[in-house]
Design a protein around this motif. Structure first.
Motif, mmCIF file in Angstrom:
data_model
loop_
_atom_site.group_PDB
_atom_site.id
_atom_site.type_symbol
_atom_site.label_atom_id
_atom_site.label_comp_id
_atom_site.label_asym_id
_atom_site.label_seq_id
_atom_site.Cartn_x
_atom_site.Cartn_y
_atom_site.Cartn_z
ATOM 1 N N GLN A 19 12.243 18.019 8.144
ATOM 2 C CA GLN A 19 13.090 19.209 8.290
ATOM 3 C C GLN A 19 14.567 18.859 8.108
ATOM 4 O O GLN A 19 15.327 19.626 7.502
ATOM 5 N N MET A 20 14.994 17.702 8.615
ATOM 6 C CA MET A 20 16.385 17.286 8.408
ATOM 7 C C MET A 20 16.642 17.016 6.926
ATOM 8 O O MET A 20 17.674 17.428 6.382
ATOM 9 N N ALA A 21 15.701 16.336 6.270
ATOM 10 C CA ALA A 21 15.863 16.057 4.838
ATOM 11 C C ALA A 21 15.920 17.350 4.032
ATOM 12 O O ALA A 21 16.779 17.507 3.153
ATOM 13 N N ALA A 22 15.032 18.278 4.346
ATOM 14 C CA ALA A 22 15.043 19.565 3.644
ATOM 15 C C ALA A 22 16.346 20.308 3.896
ATOM 16 O O ALA A 22 16.912 20.908 2.982
ATOM 17 N N GLY A 23 16.836 20.266 5.124
ATOM 18 C CA GLY A 23 18.107 20.913 5.441
ATOM 19 C C GLY A 23 19.260 20.344 4.639
ATOM 20 O O GLY A 23 20.079 21.084 4.090
#
Length: 138
Positions: A19-23
């Motif tokens: 989720q952090m990478a996608a963000g």
């Protein structure tokens, strides 16, 4: 790779690293890349410490919901980035696969999550440059 590359980030719970990478990729890649994320065993919600760490960067991931990894999401992706999900990800010819070895932030304090977040930002920034996509990172 398609004109608009699709990147899929996969981790076990789809609640922290992916989720952090996608963000980051959504924020820094803009409209030049399509971003997906999924988990092999998704949690029921995003890790609140990951939400807090990303908020420090001005990136809001509160609306994201962990989702299950599907064969279809892998099939429609050009780049598949795995983060500790082992061999749960199906393999398709012609796709670019990378495994990012990162600490699992689940249950970690803000300091640990910040370190993971910062490493993810570096890797996402490099990925954007490799894809020739993105906004100015200055």
């Amino acid at each position: 790779m398609t004109a608009l590359p699709t990147v899929l980030f996969v981790c076990v719970h789809n609640a922290g690293r992916s989720q952090m990478a996608a963000g980051y990729l959504r924020a820094l890649g803009g409209d030049a890349v399509r971003v997906l994320s999924a988990g092999s065993a998704p949690a029921d919600r995003i890790n609140p410490v990951a939400v807090a760490a990303m908020a420090e960067e001005g990136i809001d991931i509160t609306a994201e919901v962990p989702s299950i990894l599907t064969t279809e999401s892998v099939a429609e992706s050009d780049v598949v980035i795995t983060m500790g999900c082992g061999d749960a990800c199906p393999i398709f010819p012609g796709k670019r696969y990378e495994d990012w070895v990162l600490d699992d932030p689940a249950g970690g304090d803000l300091e640990l999550v910040r370190r993971v977040r910062d490493e993810i930002r570096e890797r996402v920034t490099a990925l954007i440059a490799e894809l020739g996509a993105g906004r100015s990172l200055g």
